[in-house]
Design a protein around this motif. Structure first.
Motif, PDB file in Angstrom:
ATOM      1  N   ALA A  64       0.834  -1.208   0.000  1.00 43.76           N
ATOM      2  CA  ALA A  64       0.000   0.000   0.000  1.00 43.76           C
ATOM      3  C   ALA A  64       0.868   1.257   0.000  1.00 43.76           C
ATOM      4  O   ALA A  64       0.621   2.249  -0.697  1.00 43.76           O
ATOM      5  CB  ALA A  64      -0.934  -0.005   1.215  1.00 43.76           C
ATOM      6  N   GLY A  65       1.953   1.187   0.851  1.00 48.16           N
ATOM      7  CA  GLY A  65       2.853   2.327   0.875  1.00 48.16           C
ATOM      8  C   GLY A  65       3.549   2.539  -0.448  1.00 48.16           C
ATOM      9  O   GLY A  65       3.750   3.682  -0.890  1.00 48.16           O
ATOM     10  N   LEU A  66       3.901   1.365  -1.089  1.00 50.40           N
ATOM     11  CA  LEU A  66       4.541   1.493  -2.393  1.00 50.40           C
ATOM     12  C   LEU A  66       3.613   2.137  -3.421  1.00 50.40           C
ATOM     13  O   LEU A  66       4.009   3.021  -4.181  1.00 50.40           O
ATOM     14  CB  LEU A  66       4.979   0.098  -2.867  1.00 50.40           C
ATOM     15  CG  LEU A  66       5.671   0.057  -4.230  1.00 50.40           C
ATOM     16  CD1 LEU A  66       6.955   0.877  -4.182  1.00 50.40           C
ATOM     17  CD2 LEU A  66       5.966  -1.388  -4.638  1.00 50.40           C
ATOM     18  N   TRP A  67       2.343   1.701  -3.405  1.00 51.96           N
ATOM     19  CA  TRP A  67       1.372   2.291  -4.344  1.00 51.96           C
ATOM     20  C   TRP A  67       1.150   3.774  -4.046  1.00 51.96           C
ATOM     21  O   TRP A  67       1.029   4.590  -4.959  1.00 51.96           O
ATOM     22  CB  TRP A  67       0.040   1.544  -4.254  1.00 51.96           C
ATOM     23  CG  TRP A  67       0.016   0.287  -5.068  1.00 51.96           C
ATOM     24  CD1 TRP A  67       0.042  -0.990  -4.632  1.00 51.96           C
ATOM     25  CD2 TRP A  67      -0.014   0.217  -6.478  1.00 51.96           C
ATOM     26  NE1 TRP A  67       0.038  -1.902  -5.652  1.00 51.96           N
ATOM     27  CE2 TRP A  67      -0.011  -1.144  -6.845  1.00 51.96           C
ATOM     28  CE3 TRP A  67      -0.034   1.159  -7.498  1.00 51.96           C
ATOM     29  CZ2 TRP A  67      -0.020  -1.594  -8.146  1.00 51.96           C
ATOM     30  CZ3 TRP A  67      -0.066   0.711  -8.797  1.00 51.96           C
ATOM     31  CH2 TRP A  67      -0.054  -0.642  -9.124  1.00 51.96           C
ATOM     32  N   LEU A  68       1.076   4.057  -2.763  1.00 55.49           N
ATOM     33  CA  LEU A  68       0.914   5.476  -2.414  1.00 55.49           C
ATOM     34  C   LEU A  68       2.109   6.287  -2.876  1.00 55.49           C
ATOM     35  O   LEU A  68       1.977   7.433  -3.341  1.00 55.49           O
ATOM     36  CB  LEU A  68       0.744   5.616  -0.901  1.00 55.49           C
ATOM     37  CG  LEU A  68      -0.609   5.129  -0.325  1.00 55.49           C
ATOM     38  CD1 LEU A  68      -0.603   5.191   1.202  1.00 55.49           C
ATOM     39  CD2 LEU A  68      -1.750   5.960  -0.893  1.00 55.49           C
ATOM     40  N   GLY A  69       3.307   5.699  -2.741  1.00 56.39           N
ATOM     41  CA  GLY A  69       4.502   6.402  -3.211  1.00 56.39           C
ATOM     42  C   GLY A  69       4.477   6.611  -4.715  1.00 56.39           C
ATOM     43  O   GLY A  69       4.825   7.687  -5.218  1.00 56.39           O
ATOM     44  N   VAL A  70       4.071   5.502  -5.417  1.00 57.13           N
ATOM     45  CA  VAL A  70       3.973   5.645  -6.888  1.00 57.13           C
ATOM     46  C   VAL A  70       2.959   6.702  -7.266  1.00 57.13           C
ATOM     47  O   VAL A  70       3.200   7.557  -8.150  1.00 57.13           O
ATOM     48  CB  VAL A  70       3.616   4.284  -7.517  1.00 57.13           C
ATOM     49  CG1 VAL A  70       3.306   4.469  -8.997  1.00 57.13           C
ATOM     50  CG2 VAL A  70       4.741   3.298  -7.329  1.00 57.13           C
ATOM     51  N   LEU A  71       1.785   6.663  -6.625  1.00 55.76           N
ATOM     52  CA  LEU A  71       0.753   7.671  -6.917  1.00 55.76           C
ATOM     53  C   LEU A  71       1.250   9.083  -6.606  1.00 55.76           C
ATOM     54  O   LEU A  71       0.970  10.051  -7.318  1.00 55.76           O
ATOM     55  CB  LEU A  71      -0.516   7.363  -6.114  1.00 55.76           C
ATOM     56  CG  LEU A  71      -1.304   6.129  -6.551  1.00 55.76           C
ATOM     57  CD1 LEU A  71      -2.467   5.864  -5.597  1.00 55.76           C
ATOM     58  CD2 LEU A  71      -1.822   6.297  -7.972  1.00 55.76           C
ATOM     59  N   GLY A  72       2.012   9.182  -5.473  1.00 52.54           N
ATOM     60  CA  GLY A  72       2.556  10.494  -5.134  1.00 52.54           C
ATOM     61  C   GLY A  72       3.532  10.990  -6.179  1.00 52.54           C
ATOM     62  O   GLY A  72       3.529  12.169  -6.541  1.00 52.54           O
ATOM     63  N   VAL A  73       4.386  10.047  -6.654  1.00 55.23           N
ATOM     64  CA  VAL A  73       5.334  10.441  -7.693  1.00 55.23           C
ATOM     65  C   VAL A  73       4.612  10.871  -8.963  1.00 55.23           C
ATOM     66  O   VAL A  73       4.940  11.879  -9.589  1.00 55.23           O
ATOM     67  CB  VAL A  73       6.309   9.278  -7.975  1.00 55.23           C
ATOM     68  CG1 VAL A  73       7.149   9.596  -9.207  1.00 55.23           C
ATOM     69  CG2 VAL A  73       7.190   9.017  -6.774  1.00 55.23           C
ATOM     70  N   VAL A  74       3.597  10.038  -9.347  1.00 49.88           N
ATOM     71  CA  VAL A  74       2.827  10.385 -10.557  1.00 49.88           C
ATOM     72  C   VAL A  74       2.127  11.725 -10.383  1.00 49.88           C
ATOM     73  O   VAL A  74       2.116  12.585 -11.287  1.00 49.88           O
ATOM     74  CB  VAL A  74       1.812   9.263 -10.874  1.00 49.88           C
ATOM     75  CG1 VAL A  74       0.866   9.701 -11.989  1.00 49.88           C
ATOM     76  CG2 VAL A  74       2.529   7.982 -11.252  1.00 49.88           C
ATOM     77  N   ALA A  75       1.506  11.929  -9.222  1.00 50.65           N
ATOM     78  CA  ALA A  75       0.808  13.195  -8.979  1.00 50.65           C
ATOM     79  C   ALA A  75       1.780  14.370  -9.004  1.00 50.65           C
ATOM     80  O   ALA A  75       1.502  15.435  -9.575  1.00 50.65           O
ATOM     81  CB  ALA A  75       0.083  13.128  -7.645  1.00 50.65           C
ATOM     82  N   GLY A  76       2.946  14.156  -8.353  1.00 52.71           N
ATOM     83  CA  GLY A  76       3.929  15.227  -8.358  1.00 52.71           C
ATOM     84  C   GLY A  76       4.435  15.538  -9.761  1.00 52.71           C
ATOM     85  O   GLY A  76       4.584  16.709 -10.132  1.00 52.71           O
ATOM     86  N   PHE A  77       4.658  14.472 -10.540  1.00 52.42           N
ATOM     87  CA  PHE A  77       5.114  14.675 -11.923  1.00 52.42           C
ATOM     88  C   PHE A  77       4.048  15.398 -12.746  1.00 52.42           C
ATOM     89  O   PHE A  77       4.342  16.319 -13.509  1.00 52.42           O
ATOM     90  CB  PHE A  77       5.454  13.315 -12.533  1.00 52.42           C
ATOM     91  CG  PHE A  77       5.934  13.415 -13.944  1.00 52.42           C
ATOM     92  CD1 PHE A  77       7.212  13.864 -14.237  1.00 52.42           C
ATOM     93  CD2 PHE A  77       5.098  13.069 -14.999  1.00 52.42           C
ATOM     94  CE1 PHE A  77       7.650  13.959 -15.538  1.00 52.42           C
ATOM     95  CE2 PHE A  77       5.525  13.172 -16.296  1.00 52.42           C
ATOM     96  CZ  PHE A  77       6.808  13.614 -16.577  1.00 52.42           C
ATOM     97  N   SER A  78       2.788  14.941 -12.545  1.00 48.48           N
ATOM     98  CA  SER A  78       1.681  15.589 -13.270  1.00 48.48           C
ATOM     99  C   SER A  78       1.568  17.061 -12.881  1.00 48.48           C
ATOM    100  O   SER A  78       1.314  17.935 -13.716  1.00 48.48           O
ATOM    101  CB  SER A  78       0.363  14.865 -12.987  1.00 48.48           C
ATOM    102  OG  SER A  78       0.433  13.517 -13.427  1.00 48.48           O
ATOM    103  N   TYR A  79       1.747  17.318 -11.593  1.00 44.54           N
ATOM    104  CA  TYR A  79       1.681  18.710 -11.132  1.00 44.54           C
ATOM    105  C   TYR A  79       2.777  19.543 -11.781  1.00 44.54           C
ATOM    106  O   TYR A  79       2.535  20.659 -12.253  1.00 44.54           O
ATOM    107  CB  TYR A  79       1.799  18.734  -9.613  1.00 44.54           C
ATOM    108  CG  TYR A  79       1.904  20.122  -9.051  1.00 44.54           C
ATOM    109  CD1 TYR A  79       0.772  20.923  -8.928  1.00 44.54           C
ATOM    110  CD2 TYR A  79       3.142  20.641  -8.632  1.00 44.54           C
ATOM    111  CE1 TYR A  79       0.867  22.211  -8.414  1.00 44.54           C
ATOM    112  CE2 TYR A  79       3.233  21.924  -8.119  1.00 44.54           C
ATOM    113  CZ  TYR A  79       2.093  22.704  -8.033  1.00 44.54           C
ATOM    114  OH  TYR A  79       2.183  23.977  -7.529  1.00 44.54           O
ATOM    115  N   LEU A  80       3.989  18.987 -11.784  1.00 42.94           N
ATOM    116  CA  LEU A  80       5.096  19.715 -12.382  1.00 42.94           C
ATOM    117  C   LEU A  80       4.871  19.956 -13.874  1.00 42.94           C
ATOM    118  O   LEU A  80       5.142  21.044 -14.408  1.00 42.94           O
ATOM    119  CB  LEU A  80       6.408  18.947 -12.161  1.00 42.94           C
ATOM    120  CG  LEU A  80       6.890  18.857 -10.704  1.00 42.94           C
ATOM    121  CD1 LEU A  80       8.138  17.975 -10.618  1.00 42.94           C
ATOM    122  CD2 LEU A  80       7.194  20.247 -10.148  1.00 42.94           C
ATOM    123  N   VAL A  81       4.359  18.888 -14.585  1.00 47.53           N
ATOM    124  CA  VAL A  81       4.064  19.047 -16.010  1.00 47.53           C
ATOM    125  C   VAL A  81       2.994  20.114 -16.227  1.00 47.53           C
ATOM    126  O   VAL A  81       3.086  20.966 -17.123  1.00 47.53           O
ATOM    127  CB  VAL A  81       3.633  17.703 -16.622  1.00 47.53           C
ATOM    128  CG1 VAL A  81       3.111  17.904 -18.042  1.00 47.53           C
ATOM    129  CG2 VAL A  81       4.794  16.714 -16.621  1.00 47.53           C
TER     130      VAL A  81
END
Length: 241
Positions: free
Chosen positions: A23-40
């Motif tokens: 769950a933590g790994l998925w949350l981390g992946v989602l956080g990375v994706v969200a952060g990347f999307s935010y930056l984009v």
């Protein structure tokens, strides 16, 4: 029995931590994706804002250029209007009109006929309003028509230097038939012939005025309506120039 219970609890804890790790790994992946999307998204917004700023600057520059061009066109139009007004004033000043235009036309015609320009200049220079003129003399003659061409159809002035004759339009009676005499309400044609045989004409409704130059004399003639069939010609001979 106690060993089995212990092993079961340990497996349960292990699965719990594995699930928690996933769950933590998925949350981390989602956080990375969200952060990347935010930056984009931020970069896209910045890029779009930059493009809009460039478009706005280009639009402002185009508007300012159009305004400068409009001012230039207005200045050019004003300059052309001023120039046109100057040319109109110059045209009115330099092109003769009225009596001056008539004199200009007369001089051009005389020059075309071969008259010496020095002679013309001398005559104009010597001409003035005060003149030495003789007494006026009035004579009359029967104005010929296509129907009548009998006697007494001309008169002479200045000792025969000028002969005056002409032709009119026949008058008509109540029945519409032509008479022998001319109709004074219709235009007539008067002919003036000098001693050399040169003829000039004046046409129109009477009275008519005409002036001729012969040798050193100016002969002024006025042709008016006389008694039926007749016209009266008043002549005056003046020294010329």
């Amino acid at each position: 029995m106690s060993y089995g219970l212990y092993d079961h609890q340990r497996r349960y804890r292990r699965r719990f931590w594995v699930r928690l790790g996933k769950a933590g790994l998925w949350l981390g992946v989602l956080g990375v994706v969200a952060g990347f999307s935010y930056l984009v998204g931020v970069e896209q917004l910045k890029s779009r804002e930059g493009s809009m700023q460039e478009e706005l600057a280009a639009a402002i520059a185009a508007r300012e250029k159009a305004e400068r061009r409009a001012q230039q066109v207005q200045q050019i139009a004003q300059s052309h209007e001023i120039r046109a007004n100057e040319l109109e004033i110059r045209l009115q000043r330099e092109i003769p009109s009225g009596d001056l235009a008539k004199l200009n036309e007369l001089m051009a015609r005389k020059l075309a006929e071969g008259v010496n320009p020095d002679r013309m200049a001398f005559v104009i220079e010597q001409t003035s309003n005060p003149q030495s003129c003789g007494q006026s003399e009035t004579k009359r003659f029967v104005l010929p028509t296509p129907i009548y061409r009998g006697a007494n159809t001309s008169v002479a002035f200045a000792d025969g230097a000028i002969t005056v004759t002409g032709e009119g339009v026949p008058a008509r009676n109540m029945g519409g038939n032509p008479e022998a005499w001319y109709d004074p309400a219709k235009p007539v044609n008067i002919q003036f012939t000098d001693a050399a045989g040169k003829a000039t004409q004046a046409s129109g409704v009477l009275p008519l005025e005409h002036s001729l130059i012969t040798a050193d004399k100016e002969i002024r003639l006025t042709v008016a309506v006389g008694a039926r069939s007749f016209v009266e010609v008043t002549g005056q001979v003046c020294r010329f120039p």
